[in-house]
Enzyme design. Sequence first.
Site, short mmCIF file in Angstrom:
data_model
loop_
_atom_site.label_atom_id
_atom_site.label_comp_id
_atom_site.label_asym_id
_atom_site.label_seq_id
_atom_site.Cartn_x
_atom_site.Cartn_y
_atom_site.Cartn_z
N GLU A 230 0.90 -1.18 0.26
CA GLU A 230 0.44 -0.15 0.23
C GLU A 230 0.33 1.76 -0.19
O GLU A 230 0.44 2.06 0.53
CB GLU A 230 -1.30 0.16 1.27
CG GLU A 230 -1.94 -1.43 0.66
CD GLU A 230 -3.40 -1.61 2.30
OE1 GLU A 230 -3.72 -0.80 2.39
OE2 GLU A 230 -1.85 -2.68 3.05
N SER B 216 -6.37 -3.81 1.29
CA SER B 216 -6.62 -3.45 -0.28
C SER B 216 -7.13 -4.82 -1.66
O SER B 216 -6.46 -4.13 -2.40
CB SER B 216 -5.00 -2.41 -0.75
OG SER B 216 -4.87 -1.47 0.12
N TYR C 108 -9.26 2.48 -5.95
CA TYR C 108 -7.83 3.54 -6.57
C TYR C 108 -8.15 4.54 -7.44
O TYR C 108 -7.72 5.32 -7.58
CB TYR C 108 -6.77 2.95 -5.86
CG TYR C 108 -6.87 2.35 -4.53
CD1 TYR C 108 -6.50 3.51 -3.41
CD2 TYR C 108 -6.09 1.03 -4.10
CE1 TYR C 108 -6.49 3.32 -2.00
CE2 TYR C 108 -5.45 0.81 -2.69
CZ TYR C 108 -6.26 1.26 -1.88
OH TYR C 108 -6.24 1.26 -0.14
N ARG D 197 -11.60 2.44 10.64
CA ARG D 197 -13.11 2.54 10.08
C ARG D 197 -13.08 0.95 9.99
O ARG D 197 -11.77 0.40 9.46
CB ARG D 197 -12.41 3.43 8.46
CG ARG D 197 -13.31 3.65 7.90
CD ARG D 197 -13.33 3.82 6.68
NE ARG D 197 -13.01 2.29 6.12
CZ ARG D 197 -11.73 2.48 4.81
NH1 ARG D 197 -11.32 3.47 5.00
NH2 ARG D 197 -12.19 1.37 4.41
N ASP E 148 -15.03 -1.94 7.89
CA ASP E 148 -15.48 -2.06 6.87
C ASP E 148 -17.25 -3.39 7.58
O ASP E 148 -16.41 -4.96 8.23
CB ASP E 148 -15.43 -3.65 6.04
CG ASP E 148 -13.85 -1.92 5.16
OD1 ASP E 148 -13.67 -0.49 5.37
OD2 ASP E 148 -12.45 -2.58 5.20
N GLU F 164 -13.62 -6.24 8.65
CA GLU F 164 -12.13 -5.77 9.43
C GLU F 164 -12.26 -5.04 10.05
O GLU F 164 -13.00 -4.27 10.07
CB GLU F 164 -11.16 -6.05 8.14
CG GLU F 164 -11.78 -5.32 7.21
CD GLU F 164 -10.63 -4.79 6.23
OE1 GLU F 164 -8.88 -5.27 6.81
OE2 GLU F 164 -10.53 -4.40 5.30
N ASN G 225 -9.54 -1.67 9.84
CA ASN G 225 -8.52 -0.70 9.14
C ASN G 225 -8.19 0.41 10.13
O ASN G 225 -8.74 1.97 10.70
CB ASN G 225 -8.94 0.10 7.79
CG ASN G 225 -9.58 -0.98 7.41
OD1 ASN G 225 -9.10 -1.65 7.24
ND2 ASN G 225 -10.83 -0.44 7.25
N GLY H 20 -6.75 4.82 5.14
CA GLY H 20 -6.11 6.03 3.73
C GLY H 20 -7.05 6.91 4.33
O GLY H 20 -7.68 7.23 5.12
N1 LIG Z 1 -16.59 -12.35 3.31
C1 LIG Z 1 -17.23 -11.35 2.37
N2 LIG Z 1 -18.14 -10.95 1.82
C2 LIG Z 1 -18.60 -10.44 0.15
N3 LIG Z 1 -17.27 -9.63 -0.21
C3 LIG Z 1 -16.35 -9.52 0.57
C4 LIG Z 1 -16.08 -10.41 2.12
N4 LIG Z 1 -14.93 -10.66 2.38
C5 LIG Z 1 -14.57 -9.30 1.48
N5 LIG Z 1 -15.08 -8.95 0.55
C6 LIG Z 1 -15.01 -7.99 -0.01
O1 LIG Z 1 -13.64 -7.68 -0.46
C7 LIG Z 1 -12.93 -6.71 -0.18
C8 LIG Z 1 -11.89 -6.39 0.65
O2 LIG Z 1 -12.43 -7.05 1.91
P1 LIG Z 1 -11.92 -6.58 3.31
O3 LIG Z 1 -12.08 -7.79 3.99
O4 LIG Z 1 -12.39 -5.50 3.78
O5 LIG Z 1 -10.20 -6.93 3.26
P2 LIG Z 1 -8.93 -6.19 2.66
O6 LIG Z 1 -9.90 -4.32 2.40
O7 LIG Z 1 -8.14 -5.70 4.15
O8 LIG Z 1 -8.25 -6.64 1.56
C9 LIG Z 1 -14.89 -5.67 0.55
O9 LIG Z 1 -14.21 -4.72 0.65
C10 LIG Z 1 -15.40 -6.64 -0.04
O10 LIG Z 1 -15.68 -5.67 -0.67
MG LIG Z 2 -11.29 -3.86 3.22
#
Ligand SMILES: Nc1ncnc2c1ncn2[C@@H]1O[C@H](COP(=O)(O)OP(=O)(O)O)[C@@H](O)[C@H]1O
Ligand SMILES: [Mg+2]
Length: 296
Positions: free
Chosen positions: A7, A136, A202, A241, A243, A256, A258, A262
């Site tokens: 990142e 990311s 991004y 933040r 998610d 998760e 963060n 960002g």
């Molecule tokens: N269990 C899930 N169901 C649906 N979409 C998911 C799921 N896990 C991740 N995603 C999708 O992937 C993106 C990234 O996942 P995330 O767990 O936030 O990890 P990171 O942001 O650290 O890469 C999420 O913003 C979402 O769009």
């Molecule tokens: Mg995420």
Amino acid sequence: MGGMGNEKEVSLRSGAAFVKSLERLKYPNESIVVGPDLPQVLSQIKCDCALLALHGKYGEDGTVQGILEYLKIPYTGSGVLASALAMNKITTKQVLTHWGVPTPEWQMADLTKTTSKEVKLQLQLPVVVKPAREGSTVGLSIVRKEEEFHKALDTAATCDKLIVIEKYIDGTEVTVPIWGDTILPIIEIVPKSGFYDYKRKYTPGETEYIIPARISAKAKKLCEEYSLETFRAVGCRQYARADLRIDKNDKPFVLEINTLPGFTETSLFPKSAAKVGITFDQIIESLVEQSTLDYR
Ligand SMILES: Nc1ncnc2c1ncn2[C@@H]1O[C@H](COP(=O)(O)OP(=O)(O)O)[C@@H](O)[C@H]1O
Ligand SMILES: [Mg+2]
């Protein structure tokens, strides 16, 4: 700013926005573009606060926080343990489960102990396969057919041998900025096509962000509650933040949190703050003034 993870580019942009803000606030400042020599660089400078514009591995994961603890340089954001916990999606989910905060059903795979072929899928398809300690959307796949599963594990393993396999939550995506005790307006994330991957995160115009999110009052209340519980359960400091995904039954699940989100001028966190009249500089000033150490 900068750093040694995936990142780096975003971090340099957050750093540039921080510097502009520090200038407006008239704080004397010096930028450090982080590389492998960070411990030596930090040990040779005198400063009252490290304003962290780092994201991801070697920045958001407790390692830089550890160096700063050792050198007794107060820093912004979460401490060593919370940063490390939040960086690891497995430990985050364990903590959330312990505190009863809903997170999608999951299993883990450790490819230092088994090969991808030996991992048995225990969840119903579709699932999301992601590296435990990455950000990311790097190394992440959505698996809809059984035969794609092992390839997805191998893809994730190029980033991290520790892998989370999670039930895919079909529905709405939101992210919830928390600043101290304040929950800022919830942001709805709508990728124009496909899913919210690195490119859609991004590239301007690839994703639509709607503030406040178009969700029911009930879902909003639960998202706020779960995000604040996540912030507290993980032990975050100052800001973070979370998610989340809201399923078709209007039930939110935390993906998760963060700990160093960002922070470019156009990033989600400051955008949401602006909706309620909180400026970029107000946040930066509070981060600097309240920077601290785990061991005070
Ligand atoms: N269990 C899930 N169901 C649906 N979409 C998911 C799921 N896990 C991740 N995603 C999708 O992937 C993106 C990234 O996942 P995330 O767990 O936030 O990890 P990171 O942001 O650290 O890469 C999420 O913003 C979402 O769009
Ligand atoms: Mg995420």
